[in-house]
Design a protein around this motif. Structure first.
Motif, PDB file in Angstrom:
ATOM      1  N   TRP A 221     -11.033   4.770   9.798  1.00  0.00           N
ATOM      2  CA  TRP A 221     -10.399   3.357   9.473  1.00  0.00           C
ATOM      3  C   TRP A 221     -10.842   2.391   8.736  1.00  0.00           C
ATOM      4  CZ3 TRP A 221     -10.633   3.846  15.689  1.00  0.00           C
ATOM      5  CH2 TRP A 221      -9.821   4.930  16.156  1.00  0.00           C
ATOM      6  N   THR A 222     -11.996   2.574   8.329  1.00  0.00           N
ATOM      7  CA  THR A 222     -12.599   1.561   7.350  1.00  0.00           C
ATOM      8  C   THR A 222     -12.792   2.058   6.048  1.00  0.00           C
ATOM      9  OG1 THR A 222     -15.004   2.360   8.393  1.00  0.00           O
ATOM     10  CG2 THR A 222     -14.045   0.382   9.505  1.00  0.00           C
ATOM     11  N   GLY A 223     -12.393   3.218   5.844  1.00  0.00           N
ATOM     12  CA  GLY A 223     -12.003   3.849   4.378  1.00  0.00           C
ATOM     13  C   GLY A 223     -13.269   4.417   3.988  1.00  0.00           C
ATOM     14  N   GLN A 224     -14.132   5.023   4.741  1.00  0.00           N
ATOM     15  CA  GLN A 224     -15.534   5.616   4.258  1.00  0.00           C
ATOM     16  C   GLN A 224     -15.074   6.998   3.977  1.00  0.00           C
ATOM     17  OE1 GLN A 224     -18.729   5.223   7.234  1.00  0.00           O
ATOM     18  NE2 GLN A 224     -17.732   3.414   8.051  1.00  0.00           N
ATOM     19  N   ILE A 281      -6.385   3.894  -2.970  1.00  0.00           N
ATOM     20  CA  ILE A 281      -7.567   3.859  -1.847  1.00  0.00           C
ATOM     21  C   ILE A 281      -6.942   2.358  -1.159  1.00  0.00           C
ATOM     22  CG2 ILE A 281     -10.094   3.357  -1.515  1.00  0.00           C
ATOM     23  CD1 ILE A 281     -10.340   4.956  -4.102  1.00  0.00           C
ATOM     24  N   LEU A 282      -6.792   1.453  -1.746  1.00  0.00           N
ATOM     25  CA  LEU A 282      -6.393   0.294  -0.967  1.00  0.00           C
ATOM     26  C   LEU A 282      -5.302   0.292   0.192  1.00  0.00           C
ATOM     27  CD1 LEU A 282      -6.985  -2.433  -3.844  1.00  0.00           C
ATOM     28  CD2 LEU A 282      -8.294  -1.917  -2.058  1.00  0.00           C
ATOM     29  N   LYS A 283      -4.242   1.136  -0.351  1.00  0.00           N
ATOM     30  CA  LYS A 283      -3.035   1.163   0.503  1.00  0.00           C
ATOM     31  C   LYS A 283      -3.463   2.064   1.396  1.00  0.00           C
ATOM     32  CE  LYS A 283       0.567   3.029  -1.682  1.00  0.00           C
ATOM     33  NZ  LYS A 283       1.394   3.498  -2.931  1.00  0.00           N
ATOM     34  N   GLU A 284      -4.284   3.122   1.380  1.00  0.00           N
ATOM     35  CA  GLU A 284      -4.913   3.675   2.596  1.00  0.00           C
ATOM     36  C   GLU A 284      -5.786   3.067   3.582  1.00  0.00           C
ATOM     37  OE1 GLU A 284      -7.023   7.233   2.029  1.00  0.00           O
ATOM     38  OE2 GLU A 284      -5.205   8.510   0.991  1.00  0.00           O
ATOM     39  N   LEU A 285      -6.547   2.023   2.699  1.00  0.00           N
ATOM     40  CA  LEU A 285      -7.325   0.979   3.669  1.00  0.00           C
ATOM     41  C   LEU A 285      -6.474   0.085   4.477  1.00  0.00           C
ATOM     42  CD1 LEU A 285     -10.330   0.016   4.026  1.00  0.00           C
ATOM     43  CD2 LEU A 285      -9.757  -1.527   2.151  1.00  0.00           C
ATOM     44  N   VAL A 286      -5.384  -0.375   3.887  1.00  0.00           N
ATOM     45  CA  VAL A 286      -4.575  -1.230   4.926  1.00  0.00           C
ATOM     46  C   VAL A 286      -3.970  -0.648   5.755  1.00  0.00           C
ATOM     47  CG1 VAL A 286      -2.396  -2.818   4.608  1.00  0.00           C
ATOM     48  CG2 VAL A 286      -4.531  -3.142   2.872  1.00  0.00           C
ATOM     49  N   ALA A 287      -3.414   0.681   5.557  1.00  0.00           N
ATOM     50  CA  ALA A 287      -2.391   1.439   6.407  1.00  0.00           C
ATOM     51  C   ALA A 287      -3.273   1.786   7.632  1.00  0.00           C
ATOM     52  CB  ALA A 287      -1.848   2.610   5.864  1.00  0.00           C
ATOM     53  N   ASN A 302     -13.351  -6.138  -0.723  1.00  0.00           N
ATOM     54  CA  ASN A 302     -14.025  -6.315  -2.060  1.00  0.00           C
ATOM     55  C   ASN A 302     -14.680  -5.140  -2.790  1.00  0.00           C
ATOM     56  OD1 ASN A 302     -12.698  -8.806  -2.196  1.00  0.00           O
ATOM     57  ND2 ASN A 302     -14.643  -9.943  -1.253  1.00  0.00           N
ATOM     58  N   LEU A 303     -15.394  -4.335  -1.858  1.00  0.00           N
ATOM     59  CA  LEU A 303     -16.132  -3.314  -2.287  1.00  0.00           C
ATOM     60  C   LEU A 303     -15.146  -2.260  -3.082  1.00  0.00           C
ATOM     61  CD1 LEU A 303     -18.200  -2.260   0.915  1.00  0.00           C
ATOM     62  CD2 LEU A 303     -19.139  -2.798  -1.527  1.00  0.00           C
ATOM     63  N   ARG A 304     -13.995  -2.391  -2.729  1.00  0.00           N
ATOM     64  CA  ARG A 304     -12.919  -1.349  -3.387  1.00  0.00           C
ATOM     65  C   ARG A 304     -12.218  -1.999  -4.410  1.00  0.00           C
ATOM     66  NH1 ARG A 304     -14.365  -0.428   1.548  1.00  0.00           N
ATOM     67  NH2 ARG A 304     -14.949   1.639   2.220  1.00  0.00           N
ATOM     68  N   PRO A 350       5.521  -1.230   5.651  1.00  0.00           N
ATOM     69  CA  PRO A 350       6.080  -1.145   4.241  1.00  0.00           C
ATOM     70  C   PRO A 350       5.994  -2.423   3.316  1.00  0.00           C
ATOM     71  CG  PRO A 350       7.595  -0.301   5.679  1.00  0.00           C
ATOM     72  CD  PRO A 350       6.338  -0.859   6.565  1.00  0.00           C
ATOM     73  N   ASP A 351       6.155  -3.672   3.985  1.00  0.00           N
ATOM     74  CA  ASP A 351       6.067  -5.085   3.533  1.00  0.00           C
ATOM     75  C   ASP A 351       4.523  -4.970   2.829  1.00  0.00           C
ATOM     76  OD1 ASP A 351       8.836  -5.796   3.750  1.00  0.00           O
ATOM     77  OD2 ASP A 351       8.364  -6.575   5.787  1.00  0.00           O
ATOM     78  N   LEU A 352       3.490  -4.760   3.615  1.00  0.00           N
ATOM     79  CA  LEU A 352       2.171  -4.986   3.331  1.00  0.00           C
ATOM     80  C   LEU A 352       2.092  -4.049   2.069  1.00  0.00           C
ATOM     81  CD1 LEU A 352       0.847  -5.140   6.757  1.00  0.00           C
ATOM     82  CD2 LEU A 352       1.030  -7.013   5.180  1.00  0.00           C
ATOM     83  N   ILE A 353       2.384  -2.691   2.248  1.00  0.00           N
ATOM     84  CA  ILE A 353       2.176  -1.554   0.828  1.00  0.00           C
ATOM     85  C   ILE A 353       2.895  -2.350  -0.344  1.00  0.00           C
ATOM     86  CG2 ILE A 353       2.714   0.522   0.291  1.00  0.00           C
ATOM     87  CD1 ILE A 353       0.241   0.161   2.272  1.00  0.00           C
ATOM     88  N   ILE A 354       3.988  -2.658  -0.189  1.00  0.00           N
ATOM     89  CA  ILE A 354       4.907  -3.331  -1.279  1.00  0.00           C
ATOM     90  C   ILE A 354       4.064  -4.333  -2.127  1.00  0.00           C
ATOM     91  CG2 ILE A 354       6.910  -4.819  -2.099  1.00  0.00           C
ATOM     92  CD1 ILE A 354       8.545  -3.090   0.044  1.00  0.00           C
ATOM     93  N   ALA A 355       3.190  -5.183  -1.082  1.00  0.00           N
ATOM     94  CA  ALA A 355       2.461  -6.301  -1.756  1.00  0.00           C
ATOM     95  C   ALA A 355       1.553  -5.723  -2.608  1.00  0.00           C
ATOM     96  CB  ALA A 355       1.783  -7.085  -0.561  1.00  0.00           C
TER      97      ALA A 355
END
Length: 368
Positions: A221-224, A281-287, A302-304, A350-355
């Motif tokens: 969940w934290t993208g490690q 990577i950012l889309k996965e991190l948010v999802a 910011n790390l990514r 979906p709205d967040l991924i579109i952003a």
């Protein structure tokens, strides 16, 4: 199978830039049907290939059959220090509908044995939204879970898998699932009960008490980085020899026999490799990150993505509306859902991924 599991473990660790393993999770299928020596062999392969953290969490998913309950002590000797028990239901008729081979009495015996062997490190999975289930019966079930396991509980809404007998029964109208509103009430009622009993909802489906969070799942969940070993396993890691930010998504061969053949031939059975872009990577991190209580912090973002801040990406009227209606929060801590937003996260994603997509659009030639 044991030889191939240990071989692929060593190969993939050596192929990655991972220098220390913080957790191991034996999951997918029914790993508790394996012999404890198989589990021990994989753990040994990790320790011989790289550093295993002294306090590493080593989880095994367990079905509460009498056969698997009888091996819990041997699994502990093999190196397992946490178990996740797939109880799913405490009603025998529902277990039969779900195609489970254990009974509610088997579940109780398994949990009691696990709690004595793994104190403070036992998780129980329960499914809601089952055919014929009522709100009152679900509340009774939650209290039953609390009476025997009070450290970590995972609640999942029933998902129909195409091709299963249950899927066919529902499609043909022989069995009906509760209405969507009823399932929403079941979820919210369970959240309220667990919070009253001192549980922290640290993720959409996961509740912990006394700091009993799952370290391994938190890493997802934290993208490690994580390494997937075995038939059909998925991994996300930076391979050796490439830039620090070039992470790969890897999928292992699904079918066990071809998987073993490829491991014996090549040392691993990676069927597909996809180099992930910063946007991926950012889309996965948010999802996955927004599933958690903490959400996506500015530090993890910011790390990514040092070139674009959370503030600069998540803006515009749609995002502003989600903030104003108190579904999400964007502040100095980062981006996260509110309590009511967590319950409808799938509808907001979906709205967040579109952003994110809009922020990473490549300018056209005329714009240049």
């Amino acid at each position: 199978m044991t030889k191939c599991l240990t071989t692929e473990t060593k190969t993939l660790i050596e192929s990655s830039q991972v220098s220390r393993i913080n957790s191991i999770f034996f999951g997918g299928g029914t790993p508790s049907l394996a012999e404890p020596r198989t589990i021990a062999s994989v753990i040994e392969a990790v320790t011989k290939t790289t550093q295993l953290h002294a306090a590493a969490e080593v989880t095994l998913e367990v079905n509460p059959t009498l056969l698997e309950t009888g091996k819990l002590r041997d699994f502990r000797s093999a190196g397992v220090n946490r178990v996740s028990i797939g109880v799913q239901a405490f009603k025998d008729t529902d277990l039969k509908v779900l195609g489970r081979e254990h009974s509610s009495l088997d579940s109780i015996k398994c949990i009691e044995e696990a709690v004595s062997l793994y104190p403070g490190r036992v998780s129980v999975d329960v499914i809601f939204g089952r055919p014929g289930q009522t709100l009152d019966s679900w509340i009774t079930e939650i209290h039953q879970v609390l009476s025997i396991c009070d450290q970590h509980i995972s609640l999942y809404q029933l998902t129909l898998e195409r091709g299963t007998q249950l899927f066919k029964w529902v499609q043909s109208g022989l069995i009906e699932l509760p209405e969507e509103d009823m399932m929403a009430d079941m979820y919210l009622e369970a959240v309220e009960i667990l919070e009253k009993h001192g549980f922290e909802q640290y993720e959409v489906s996961n509740f912990a008490k006394n700091g009993a969070r799952s370290d391994h799942n938190t890493a997802y969940w934290t993208g490690q980085q994580y390494i997937g070993v075995g038939p059909g396993a998925h991994g996300r890691f930076v391979p050796r020899g490439l830039g620090q930010r070039t992470r790969e998504a890897r999928i292992q061969t699904l079918e066990p026999i071809p998987w073993m053949f490829e491991v014996e031939r090549d040392g691993h059975a990676t069927r597909r490799i996809v180099e992930q872009t910063d946007k991926d990577i950012l889309k996965e991190l948010v999802a996955v990150g927004l599933r958690t209580k903490e959400g996506v912090t500015h530090m993890s973002w910011n790390l990514r993505c040092p070139d674009h801040t959370l503030w600069s990406v998540f803006q515009g009227p749609t995002i502003a509306s989600l903030i104003n209606t108190q579904f999400i929060i964007l502040d100095n801590r980062g981006l996260r859902t509110t309590k009511k937003g967590m319950a409808v996260l799938d509808a907001m994603l979906p709205d967040l991924i579109i952003a994110i997509e809009n922020r990473f659009l490549i300018p056209s030639m005329t714009q240049r």
